[in-house]
Design an enzyme around this catalytic site. Structure first.
Site, PDB file in Angstrom:
ATOM      1  N   GLU A 184       0.832  -1.219   0.000  1.00  0.00           N
ATOM      2  CA  GLU A 184       0.000   0.000   0.000  1.00  0.00           C
ATOM      3  C   GLU A 184       0.857   1.256   0.000  1.00  0.00           C
ATOM      4  OE1 GLU A 184      -2.772  -0.334   3.275  1.00  0.00           O
ATOM      5  OE2 GLU A 184      -4.174  -1.440   2.019  1.00  0.00           O
ATOM      6  N   GLU A 396      -5.469  -8.256  -1.135  1.00  0.00           N
ATOM      7  CA  GLU A 396      -6.124  -8.015   0.158  1.00  0.00           C
ATOM      8  C   GLU A 396      -7.573  -7.660  -0.088  1.00  0.00           C
ATOM      9  OE1 GLU A 396      -4.663  -5.294   3.183  1.00  0.00           O
ATOM     10  OE2 GLU A 396      -2.594  -5.786   2.624  1.00  0.00           O
TER      11      GLU A 396
HETATM   12  C1  BG6 Z   1      -4.226  -2.885   4.866  1.00  0.00           C
HETATM   13  C2  BG6 Z   1      -2.878  -3.330   5.341  1.00  0.00           C
HETATM   14  O1  BG6 Z   1      -4.270  -1.524   4.941  1.00  0.00           O
HETATM   15  O2  BG6 Z   1      -5.345  -3.210   5.599  1.00  0.00           O
HETATM   16  C3  BG6 Z   1      -2.883  -4.432   6.373  1.00  0.00           C
HETATM   17  O3  BG6 Z   1      -2.035  -3.665   4.268  1.00  0.00           O
HETATM   18  C4  BG6 Z   1      -4.037  -4.218   7.316  1.00  0.00           C
HETATM   19  O4  BG6 Z   1      -1.627  -4.476   6.996  1.00  0.00           O
HETATM   20  C5  BG6 Z   1      -5.340  -4.270   6.538  1.00  0.00           C
HETATM   21  O5  BG6 Z   1      -4.062  -5.082   8.408  1.00  0.00           O
HETATM   22  C6  BG6 Z   1      -6.585  -4.143   7.373  1.00  0.00           C
HETATM   23  O6  BG6 Z   1      -6.502  -3.045   8.229  1.00  0.00           O
HETATM   24  P1  BG6 Z   1      -6.816  -3.205   9.777  1.00  0.00           P
HETATM   25  O7  BG6 Z   1      -6.525  -1.900  10.360  1.00  0.00           O
HETATM   26  O8  BG6 Z   1      -8.231  -3.585   9.839  1.00  0.00           O
HETATM   27  O9  BG6 Z   1      -5.904  -4.269  10.264  1.00  0.00           O
END
Ligand code: BG6
Length: 500
Positions: A184, A396
């Protein structure tokens, strides 16, 4: 006609800081994320002021640092990989911890035990025919570089980073085909500490606004400093990324290297041309992070944006050539939610260079207020196809929720099944639209430490980990309902999305 190609890379995603633990074992050094401490169940932790960092150091023995524990993947990776294999994973996204290999970032040679740890993990994955997908830098940098260089703001970090990145390619090129450079990369402009190790009030011009709280709108004079620091850091990350892409192309042509950005789909709040233009502008801003890495140049409009917003970049010598020579092989992205923008600045909050979404009445939200929108994913995938004409890896996606283990030793996470089903449908539709999507790795396939809250209570996994925010628990793993569902999805190559 099957909706997904036969070799589609079904899997799941994690990062070193959020799973490994084993913080000082085998000589591991500390990264800036090891200094992020838990501040309560609803307090975002990814903004760091000088005083917070001092506190983290002074009160090191009493504060709670969940990233130092992770989910103990360091010791349990065999058990975890066996669970992924049981679901039929073909791909596992993980990251390498810079400080496990180079504890301070300055060593000439890597720590042999750290090097062996990742060889062992890759060996275990290959034993089950799971393709590793490795993020070289998932936010983390050695803590000493925060103190010495102000994080990624200084070009002095680049040679140290390249030593680390070149080592990764040289050492692991025969075990890892798919690589991502920076996780990201756009986050450095939204959350400068998280993405770039930048402590903003180290800058003498930065006066902490009264009542500073993360995610509150910043006054324009502060946004100016924020934007300059973060875009400078971003520039250095672009340079390091392009240099390593070129190096990999020359020395390890069997490897494919992708960018990784947080996809942020935007709708105008109303059909007014002003709102439509704002949405267009913000969308271009989101795509800019891909443009530089996939097209190899800064688009002209961003240079005007810099001029208008008094953002001054110290351009790295020869940067134009470097970017042109280091274009990525595929696009990768994280996608969680869509946003609404308005042209009315009074109603639109900013988070660094990013806007914060308004409520969309057409969408439901997660436990954490994230607006669930699979259709926006389909739209964006089509846009990315048209713009870059490159393969796309969705690395993701997922839904974070509060969960507890039931007496039946499972979690009935039908909301996760429903979320993933709708997103997989959207991906299938995009593939039918002609988008070359090569894989899908939902986030946090095993429960892990949340990035924004630095806690265990926001869970994404198919597998429940018995650990709480304070680190209590057995750390035993339990299969949730979604575990069995996703196994079925993979076994049918995405054809069977029905309930259990
Ligand atoms: C992304 C990141 O922004 O979102 C991860 O690459 C992160 O590292 C994921 O865990 C979800 O965000 P959060 O804050 O819900 O863990």
């Amino acid at each position: 006609m099957p909706r997904f190609p036969d070799n589609f890379l079904w899997g799941g995603a994690t990062s070193a800081a959020q799973i490994e633990g084993g913080r000082c074992l085998d000589g591991k050094g500390l990264s800036h994320l090891d200094y992020v401490y838990y501040r309560g169940p609803k307090s975002p932790c990814n903004f760091m002021l000088k005083a917070d960092l001092e506190k983290a150091r002074k009160e090191e023995s009493t504060l709670n640092f969940p990233n130092r524990r992770g989910i103990d993947f360091f010791h349990r990776y065999k058990e975890d990989i066996a669970l992924l294999a049981e679901m039929g994973f073909r791909s596992f996204r993980m990251s390498i911890s810079w400080t496990r290999l180079f504890p301070t970032g300055k060593e000439d040679t890597p720590d042999p035990e750290g090097v062996a740890f990742y060889h062992n993990v890759f060996k275990e994955l290959h034993r089950y025919n799971i393709e590793p997908l490795v993020t070289m830098i998932h936010y983390e940098l050695p803590i000493g570089f925060v103190d010495e260089f102000g994080g990624w703001q200084s070009p002095e970090i680049i040679p140290y980073c390249l030593k680390y990145l070149r080592f990764l390619i040289d050492e692991y090129k025969d075990e890892v085909k798919y690589w991502l450079t920076f996780n990201e990369i756009n986050m450095v402009c939204a959350v400068p500490w998280l993405g770039g190790g930048i402590v903003l009030d180290n800058d003498p011009n930065f006066v902490i606004p009264k009542d500073f709280r993360p995610f509150a709108p910043l006054p324009p004079e502060i946004s100016g400093i924020w934007d300059s620091a973060s875009h400078q850091a971003l520039h250095h990350q672009f340079i390091a990324s392009a240099m390593i892409v070129k190096y990999a192309h020359e020395t390890a042509p069997q490897c494919l290297i992708g960018n990784m950005f947080n996809l942020h789909h935007l709708y105008p709040e109303t059909p007014s041309p002003e709102d439509a233009y704002r949405a267009h502008e913000e969308s271009e801003f989101n795509m800019f992070f891909c443009d530089v890495m996939a097209r190899g140049y800064y688009p002209k409009w961003i240079l005007s944006y810099y001029r208008r917003n008094k953002i001054k970049i110290n351009w790295y010598p020869g940067y134009e050539e470097i970017l042109k020579d280091g274009k990525v092989d595929f696009i990768s992205l994280s996608y969680y939610l869509s946003s609404i923008v308005t042209a009315d600045p009074k109603r639109q909050e900013r988070i660094g260079s990013f806007i914060r979404t308004l409520h969309n009445p057409h969408l439901e939200t997660s436990d954490f207020g994230w607006q669930v929108d699979p259709t926006a994913l389909r739209i964006s995938l089509n846009e990315l196809r048209d713009r870059f004409n490159l393969p796309i890896y969705i690395v993701e996606n997922g839904i974070g929720a509060f969960e507890t283990l039931g007496e039946d030793k499972t979690v009935h996470d039908n909301y996760r099944i429903s979320y993933l089903r709708r997103h997989i449908e959207a991906i299938a539709q995009a593939i039918d639209d002609g988008v070359d999507v090569i894989g899908y790795t939902p986030w946090g396939c095993i429960d892990l430490v949340s990035c924004s809250l630095v806690s265990m209570s926001k869970r994404y996994g198919f597998v429940y980990v018995d650990a709480d925010d304070e680190g209590n628990g057995t750390y035993n793993r339990y299969r949730k309902d979604s575990f069995w569902w996703y196994k079925k999805v993979i076994a049918s190559n995405g054809e069977d999305l029905s309930d259990l």
